[in-house]
Structure formats: C-alpha cells, structure tokens
Scaffold this motif. Structure first.
Motif, short mmCIF file in Angstrom:
data_model
loop_
_atom_site.label_atom_id
_atom_site.label_comp_id
_atom_site.label_asym_id
_atom_site.label_seq_id
_atom_site.Cartn_x
_atom_site.Cartn_y
_atom_site.Cartn_z
N MET A 161 0.61 -1.41 -0.14
CA MET A 161 0.39 0.20 -0.14
C MET A 161 0.51 1.32 -0.22
SD MET A 161 -2.67 1.01 0.30
CE MET A 161 -4.03 -0.27 -0.02
N LEU A 162 1.73 1.22 0.87
CA LEU A 162 2.82 2.56 0.91
C LEU A 162 3.71 2.32 -0.72
CD1 LEU A 162 3.84 2.05 4.54
CD2 LEU A 162 2.83 3.72 3.84
N PHE A 194 -11.20 4.77 -11.82
CA PHE A 194 -10.98 3.84 -10.63
C PHE A 194 -12.40 3.21 -9.85
CE2 PHE A 194 -10.18 3.84 -6.16
CZ PHE A 194 -9.25 3.51 -6.35
N LEU B 13 1.55 0.00 11.08
CA LEU B 13 0.32 -0.48 9.73
C LEU B 13 -1.36 1.14 9.89
CD1 LEU B 13 0.00 -3.91 11.93
CD2 LEU B 13 0.51 -3.49 9.46
N VAL B 15 -0.23 3.68 9.09
CA VAL B 15 -0.07 4.67 8.21
C VAL B 15 -0.31 4.71 7.25
CG1 VAL B 15 1.83 5.86 6.44
CG2 VAL B 15 2.16 5.52 9.52
N SER B 16 -0.40 2.90 7.18
CA SER B 16 -0.15 2.55 5.68
C SER B 16 -1.85 2.32 5.35
CB SER B 16 -0.14 0.55 5.97
OG SER B 16 -0.60 -0.07 4.77
N ALA B 19 -3.37 5.56 4.54
CA ALA B 19 -3.04 5.62 3.04
C ALA B 19 -3.59 4.99 2.63
CB ALA B 19 -1.56 5.56 2.83
N GLY B 20 -3.84 3.62 2.51
CA GLY B 20 -4.70 2.84 1.48
C GLY B 20 -6.46 3.65 1.23
N THR B 24 -8.00 5.90 -1.83
CA THR B 24 -8.78 5.25 -2.31
C THR B 24 -10.21 5.99 -2.08
OG1 THR B 24 -8.09 2.34 -1.72
CG2 THR B 24 -10.92 3.30 -2.17
N TRP B 26 -10.44 8.80 -2.32
CA TRP B 26 -9.80 10.03 -2.87
C TRP B 26 -9.45 10.22 -4.18
CZ3 TRP B 26 -5.64 11.18 -6.42
CH2 TRP B 26 -5.54 13.00 -6.46
N LEU B 27 -9.78 8.68 -4.60
CA LEU B 27 -9.16 8.17 -6.34
C LEU B 27 -11.23 7.62 -6.88
CD1 LEU B 27 -6.78 5.80 -6.93
CD2 LEU B 27 -6.59 8.36 -8.08
N ALA B 28 -11.76 7.65 -6.21
CA ALA B 28 -13.13 7.13 -6.23
C ALA B 28 -14.37 7.92 -5.99
CB ALA B 28 -14.04 5.88 -5.25
#
Lengths: 263, 293
Positions: A161-162, A194, B13, B15-16, B19-20, B24, B26-28
């Motif tokens: 993910m990072l 997306f 974890l 942060v991961s 971020a994910g 997601t 933001w894109l969707a």
C-alpha cells in the motif's frame, strides 16, 4: 534399455515433485497446528513484523518511487500526438496498483526478507538450535515459521500500500517537473475508471506474495542440510522458488480476479 | 525493546491503512468533501464509466461517480460536482468524445444570462452532443458502402458489360489512326523538305544584279506613278471646280444647262430648222437658184 532408464528418471522426478508437495503439505499442517501455541508465537510475530515491515520500509518506498517515476516518464514519451495526457495517469495507476507495485515489492522483499529467513532458520537447523528447542518442549514451527508467516501476511499488504502511494506520488512529481503533463491531467487519469476493488486486488496479490515468501523461505531454511554450504544452497533455492512462486501466483490471481477490476 | 517493536509495527500499519483508505476515497469520490451529486440520463451505449470528467462550459467541475443501467433504455449517471461550482438553470448535458481513443466526457452547457441555479440532486436535461467516434465511424462505413456500390457498378459496366473491351478496341483504333497520321506527317515532312530545298535552289539561282536592276526600275515606276497621281489629283480638282460652276449655273455651259429659256429657244430653233428643211426640199428653187451665165 535407454527407454527404461528414461522412464525411471521421469518416474523418479515425478515422485520427487509429489514428495515435495507432500512435504510442503505436512509443513503447512504443522504451521496450522502451531497456531495453538499461543504462548509462543505472538511476541515473535511482532518482532518479525518489525523485521519484515519496518526494516524494509525505506527500501520498499525507494524502489517504488523509482518505479513510479520511470513508469510515468516512459509512458508520457510513448504516447503519440493526439492522445490526451490524462492517459499517462491512467496507465501509471493501472500499472502500479494492479501489477508493478505488488510484484516488484514482493520480489525485492524476497531478497531482503526471504533470504534472511532461510539463512536464519537454516543456521539454526545446522547448529541444532531447532533440535534444542524441541528438547525444551518448544514447537520450533510455532516459534520460527508461524510468526514469520503471519508477519509476512500482514506486512506485505501494508508495504505494498505504501509502495503504491509512493510510486503514484513519484509519478506525479516526475510528470509535472519533467514533462508537459499537468496535475489536472494526471489526476483526471488517476480517477478514470477507478473502482476501489482495484486496491483490494493489489492487496490480495500482496497477501498471496507475502505468504509465498514466508512459507517457502522458512521451509527451505527448516530443511537446510548441514554445513554452511547447505545453508547457502537452501538460501539460493529459496530465492529461486519464491520468485517463481510469486510469478505463478501473480498469473493465477490475474486470471481469477482481473475481470473484476474493470470499471 | 518489545514495546518499541509494537509501536513501530502499529505505526506502520496505521499509516499504511490510512494511506490506502485515503487514497482510495480520494480517487473514487474526489475526497471527503466531494461536493454534491447531480444526475443525467443518456441513452444506452453512451460509453460512460466511472471517473470520466464533467465539464461545465469547458471547466472541469467534477467526474462521473456512477452509471446505472435503466431497463427502460437509458443510463442513469451520477455526477459528482465540486461544491464550489453551481449548475445554472437551463443547462444541458451531453456526452462528447475525449481524445481519439473513444473515451468520453460529459459536457454541461449553460445558457447565457441564467441567474438561478439547479439544486443538488436535480437531473440535468440532456442536450445534443457533438458527433462521437462511433458516429464518425458510422459515417465512414456509409462512405465505404457507397464506394463499394460505385465499384460494383463500374465493374458491372466495364467488366461484365464489355466496357473494357470497347475501350481496348477504341484504343487500338486510336493507335492505328495515330500511326496513319504519323505516316502522313512523315510524307508531308518529306515533301516540305523537298520544297524547301527547291526554294533554296531557286533563291540561290536568282542573280542579285538583276534583282537590283529590277528594284531600281520598280522605284522609278513608283516615282512615275506618284507623279501621275499628283497630276490626276490636280485634274480632279479642276474637274470638281468645273462641275461646281455647272451646278451653280455660272458661265456659258452652266447657263446652257440651267437656264430653261435657252432650252426653249433652242427647241424653237430646231423646229424652224425642221420646217426650213421641209420647205427647202419642197421648193428647192426658192432657195437654190443656179444660173450658168
């Protein structure tokens, strides 16, 4: 006579492959049994998560940044006139999230983490530390293999993910600094077609690759032959088998899930 | 050490996952403050999918958030519009091509002077879009069919109907005609060459001294003609003067021609002469009395 010899060789090789699968099956069974040893594996799992995840973070992010930047840069200059620039964002996102992010992260971690696992466990095997654990009534699988497998299953998706974020940010910076692609073009392409399942697809691959790294590498260390040469051979074999397993899993996941990542 | 491992792993974890999830979303959805949704209906086959841009008067104001298939024959499209933009009343939505590879965008065309705005959740009426790549391909297909029909007609006319054979025949005849004309031209050229040679020989045979003499004679004759012409012009002037006098009745001749009394007198004179002649014939002794001694 040569036909009989060839047949024997073929039969021996086939039986060897089946035996390998069977031994891996036994090893997997031992790992699942080891889950009952709750006094043994949780603390070691945390330590392995740090080793696999935290200590690999910098390498993963750097590799992903270069991957994203180069992918976007090359994509921009492969477009011929008339193609909208947002295509760069779309291609970069699809390449990174669906394929390159998980795959390259896993391959890098095969060398960074998998080889280390095999070497550690193999050294413990040849120095009879594993035998000592068994003597002390410790389940060596619960202490060595299960924590690594759980840590890899959790940390690989986190690292991927990072890595995806790092690669996309790097792609964006590369494009706006070195090409004529604007931020709005890149973002339009990122958002085009997306669906959140594309992220899930990436995480599924990462989880599968993490499992393959930990399972294969810990097994190869567990069965390492005596001596430094045996550990070296086991490490090299672990890297090769893990790499092939990752590519095979990549193909299997793509064949099964690729139709669902289309918007 | 153990506590430090747990903190580091937990931080990684978190942060991961953050971020994910953030990436997601933001894109969707275009972010957590994604603005508001509006709707539009387009016919089936409009080529729409999530993420395609939405332009209001050419400005990117959002993206396609969802496309649902309506069994009644339309696509219900959800448009995520940024909150800083408002869609004026009277705006129409159309699907337009984006680039040359069949991608689409939704163009919102507002009307000029609109002072009120549509509310969030409204359905934007559909307007006429520009030709899509599919339309252009259909037009190309139509042209291709016409060309094929034309080719078929030409084939039928020229191949099946014997047109090509006729053309070949005409071409052969033309070739024969051209060959014949070539022969004629060759013969004419030959005769012209002979004539030219004869002319050169004739010109070569002419004595230049004789030519000079002839030319001098011609010049002399020309001078004589000029003198005669000059004399004729003088005579002509004199005649013209005489005629003028005759017309004016001046002079003896003019009076003779123009005075009627003269004519009467002359007529009287002729009558007397006639009667005198008659009398002379009748009585010659009266007028002629010859005596010899």
């Amino acid at each position: 006579m040569p036909i009989a010899a060839s047949w024997r060789t073929l039969h021996k090789g086939f039986c060897s492959v089946l035996r390998q699968f069977g031994e891996h099956g036994y090893y997997l069974r031992d790992i699942m049994r080891a889950a009952r040893e709750t006094d043994t594996w949780p603390r070691e799992t945390i330590r392995q998560m740090r080793v696999i995840g935290v200590e690999s973070l910098l390498l993963t992010v750097i590799v992903a940044a270069f991957l994203g930047g180069v992918t976007a840069f090359q994509t921009r200059f492969q477009l011929f006139p008339g193609v909208q620039l947002s295509a760069v964002g779309l291609i970069a996102r699809q390449s990174i999230v669906l394929e390159l992010g998980p795959l390259l992260t896993a391959l890098v971690l095969t060398g960074r983490v998998g080889a280390r696992m095999t070497a550690e466990i193999g050294t413990m095997r040849v120095t009879e530390q594993i035998d000592a654990l068994e003597t002390l009534a410790y389940d060596p699988v619960a202490f060595l293999s299960l924590p690594r497998l759980l840590a890899a299953l959790v940390m690989l998706p986190a690292l991927v993910m990072l890595a995806n974020v790092s690669a996309i940010v790097s792609a964006w910076l590369t494009l706006i600094l070195a090409t004529d692609v604007r931020t709005v073009d890149f973002v339009d392409g990122l958002r085009l077609s997306f669906i959140p399942f594309q992220v899930v697809y990436s995480l599924v691959k990462a989880t599968a690759f993490g499992g393959a790294i930990a399972f294969v590498c810990s097994y190869q260390g567990y069965i390492a032959q005596a001596g430094a040469e045996g550990v070296g051979k086991a490490t090299a074999r672990a890297v090769v088998i893990t790499s092939v397993a990752i590519l095979t899993l990549d193909a299997i996941v793509a064949a099964v899930l690729a139709p669902f990542v289309q918007a | 050490m153990k506590r430090r491992d747990e903190v580091l792993v937990g931080l990684l974890l978190i942060v991961s996952v953050a971020a994910g999830v953030a990436g997601t979303v933001w894109l969707a959805r275009g972010g957590l403050s994604a603005g508001y949704d509006m709707y539009a209906r387009f016919p089936w086959g409009a080529g729409l999918k999530n993420g395609q841009p939405v332009l209001l008067a050419g400005v990117n104001v959002g993206f396609v958030k969802g496309v649902k298939l309506d069994p009644a024959g339309s696509l219900v499209v959800t448009l995520a519009v940024q909150k800083e933009y408002r869609v004026p009343d009277g705006t129409t939505a159309a699907v337009e091509p984006n680039g040359i590879f069949g991608d689409q965008l939704i163009a919102l065309t507002p009307t000029l002077g609109a002072s009120t705005y549509m509310a969030a959740g409204d359905t934007i009426p559909t307007g006429a879009g520009t030709p899509t790549t599919g339309d252009l391909l259909a037009k190309g297909d139509s042209i291709a069919r016409d060309v094929e029909a034309l080719t078929g007609a030409l084939r039928a006319e020229f191949v099946s109907g014997g047109g090509i054979a006729d053309l070949r025949k005409v071409t052969g005849e033309m070739a024969a005609l051209v060959a014949e004309l070539g022969q004629i031209a060759t013969a004419q050229s030959r005769e012209l060459t002979i004539t030219q040679q004869q002319l050169r020989a004739t010109l070569a045979a002419v004595d230049s001294a004789v030519v000079d003499s002839t030319m001098r004679s011609i010049r002399t004759s020309t001078a004589n003609v000029a003198a005669i012409t000059e004399e004729l012009q003088v005579a002509q002037a004199q005649v013209r003067s005489m005629l003028t006098k005759l017309d004016n009745g001046t002079g003896t001749a003019g009076k003779l021609l123009n005075d009627p009394s003269v004519y009467a007198r002359l007529d009287m004179l002729l009558m007397r002469l006639d009667s005198l002649a008659i009398d002379v014939k009748a009585n010659p002794r009266r007028y002629i009395n010859l005596r010899v001694f």
